[in-house]
Write a protein that holds these residues in place. Structure first.
Motif, PDB file in Angstrom:
ATOM      1  N   ASN A  76       0.777  -1.248   0.025  1.00 15.83           N
ATOM      2  CA  ASN A  76       0.055  -0.078  -0.145  1.00 15.83           C
ATOM      3  C   ASN A  76       0.794   1.267  -0.129  1.00 15.83           C
ATOM      4  O   ASN A  76       0.407   2.339  -0.656  1.00 15.83           O
ATOM      5  CB  ASN A  76      -1.015  -0.107   1.175  1.00 15.83           C
ATOM      6  CG  ASN A  76      -2.176  -1.032   0.961  1.00 15.83           C
ATOM      7  OD1 ASN A  76      -2.601  -1.174  -0.001  1.00 15.83           O
ATOM      8  ND2 ASN A  76      -2.431  -1.692   2.049  1.00 15.83           N
ATOM      9  N   GLU A  77       2.107   1.308   0.713  1.00 14.73           N
ATOM     10  CA  GLU A  77       2.933   2.396   0.785  1.00 14.73           C
ATOM     11  C   GLU A  77       3.578   2.552  -0.782  1.00 14.73           C
ATOM     12  O   GLU A  77       3.385   3.643  -1.368  1.00 14.73           O
ATOM     13  CB  GLU A  77       4.047   2.204   1.544  1.00 14.73           C
ATOM     14  CG  GLU A  77       4.878   3.432   1.774  1.00 14.73           C
ATOM     15  CD  GLU A  77       4.188   4.545   1.970  1.00 14.73           C
ATOM     16  OE1 GLU A  77       4.707   5.697   1.135  1.00 14.73           O
ATOM     17  OE2 GLU A  77       3.351   4.699   2.847  1.00 14.73           O
ATOM     18  N   ARG A  80       0.858   4.118  -2.889  1.00 19.69           N
ATOM     19  CA  ARG A  80       0.668   5.481  -2.608  1.00 19.69           C
ATOM     20  C   ARG A  80       1.612   6.518  -3.466  1.00 19.69           C
ATOM     21  O   ARG A  80       1.226   7.450  -3.855  1.00 19.69           O
ATOM     22  CB  ARG A  80       0.574   5.806  -1.187  1.00 19.69           C
ATOM     23  CG  ARG A  80      -0.722   5.490  -0.313  1.00 19.69           C
ATOM     24  CD  ARG A  80      -0.665   5.930   0.994  1.00 19.69           C
ATOM     25  NE  ARG A  80       0.096   5.098   1.974  1.00 19.69           N
ATOM     26  CZ  ARG A  80      -0.329   3.972   2.654  1.00 19.69           C
ATOM     27  NH1 ARG A  80      -1.659   3.676   2.545  1.00 19.69           N
ATOM     28  NH2 ARG A  80       0.227   3.340   3.539  1.00 19.69           N
ATOM     29  N   GLY A 116      -5.441   6.589   2.467  1.00 17.19           N
ATOM     30  CA  GLY A 116      -4.852   7.647   1.389  1.00 17.19           C
ATOM     31  C   GLY A 116      -4.834   7.050  -0.043  1.00 17.19           C
ATOM     32  O   GLY A 116      -4.560   8.026  -1.073  1.00 17.19           O
ATOM     33  N   ILE A 117      -5.472   6.009  -0.212  1.00 13.67           N
ATOM     34  CA  ILE A 117      -5.845   5.831  -1.804  1.00 13.67           C
ATOM     35  C   ILE A 117      -7.071   6.507  -2.554  1.00 13.67           C
ATOM     36  O   ILE A 117      -7.152   6.997  -3.524  1.00 13.67           O
ATOM     37  CB  ILE A 117      -6.111   4.292  -1.904  1.00 13.67           C
ATOM     38  CG1 ILE A 117      -4.862   3.504  -1.279  1.00 13.67           C
ATOM     39  CG2 ILE A 117      -6.413   4.045  -3.413  1.00 13.67           C
ATOM     40  CD1 ILE A 117      -3.523   3.633  -1.928  1.00 13.67           C
ATOM     41  N   LEU A 120      -6.356   9.857  -3.451  1.00 15.00           N
ATOM     42  CA  LEU A 120      -5.368   9.805  -4.698  1.00 15.00           C
ATOM     43  C   LEU A 120      -6.160   9.679  -5.886  1.00 15.00           C
ATOM     44  O   LEU A 120      -5.996  10.535  -7.145  1.00 15.00           O
ATOM     45  CB  LEU A 120      -4.180   8.982  -4.813  1.00 15.00           C
ATOM     46  CG  LEU A 120      -3.078   9.111  -3.696  1.00 15.00           C
ATOM     47  CD1 LEU A 120      -2.214   7.903  -3.706  1.00 15.00           C
ATOM     48  CD2 LEU A 120      -2.197  10.483  -3.986  1.00 15.00           C
TER      49      LEU A 120
END
Length: 210
Positions: A76-77, A80, A116-117, A120
């Motif tokens: 996931n990092e 992002r 955080g997705i 974005l």
């Protein structure tokens, strides 16, 4: 079905297709960790919309939960980091439709993704001024029906509907006591819906006409 005051949208398979970018995030992480594994689009497509813990059990069955979730956090990092340049394919009519619908309804995005997705995606689609709020699985690790209720309570919604593309979306929506609106162009199939739309333009036209 009453006229809604708000529309809560699933993201993946409903508003855009970013599966290629998601697959890249897995494969870049595997490469970094020297794991000899490549995940293709087709394999990932069948798992879209799944909660993180369930997803890792399928993709990383030989690892214990903590190790698998550690890799998932790494993925996931990476995701992002690459979404701002790799993005995804926003479905036809979505950006324009959301802008129209926001003049008449409160609009939300609710997805089983990491924190955080969603912001974005919203930035990529150019709809930052049109979305009232969003919530992701990564925010609290809770299923969609729970997070629907959070949005309902927080924004005092009277007649929301949930728009999604899978059988899992349908089940979670009914658990929340909401009408489920199915878009057939996404990743899944279901016959368990109140309304069905085959493209986003039709959905927009319908709700703008109410």
């Amino acid at each position: 079905m009453q006229k809604p005051d708000s529309l809560i949208f699933d993201m993946d398979g409903t508003l855009w297709d970013a599966v290629d970018t998601y697959a890249s995030s897995w494969n870049l992480t595997f490469e970094k960790l020297a794991i000899k594994r490549i995940i293709g689009r087709d394999e990932l497509m069948g798992l879209m919309g799944m909660e993180g813990r369930k997803l890792t059990k399928i993709l990383l069955p030989d690892l214990d939960d903590d190790k698998a979730m550690g890799i998932y956090m790494d993925v996931n990092e990476t995701r992002r980091q690459i979404i701002p340049t790799s993005g995804g394919n926003v479905y036809p009519g979505v950006t324009e439709g959301i802008k129209q619908l926001s003049t008449k309804y409160k609009l939300f995005v609710l997805s089983n993704c990491a924190v955080g997705i969603i912001p974005l995606f919203i930035s990529w689609a150019g709809i930052g001024n049109d979305i009232t709020d969003s919530i992701a699985y990564g925010y609290n690790g809770m299923p969609k029906h729970h997070n629907m209720q959070i949005l309902i309570d927080k924004h005092e919604l009277k007649n929301p509907v949930y728009v999604g593309d899978t059988q899992g979306d349908a089940e979670q929506t009914h658990m929340a006591g909401l009408p489920f609106i199915f878009v057939s162009y996404g990743f899944g199939k279901t016959d368990d819906y109140q309304l069905r739309f085959d493209d986003f333009e039709s959905l927009t036209a319908y709700y703008m006409s109410l």
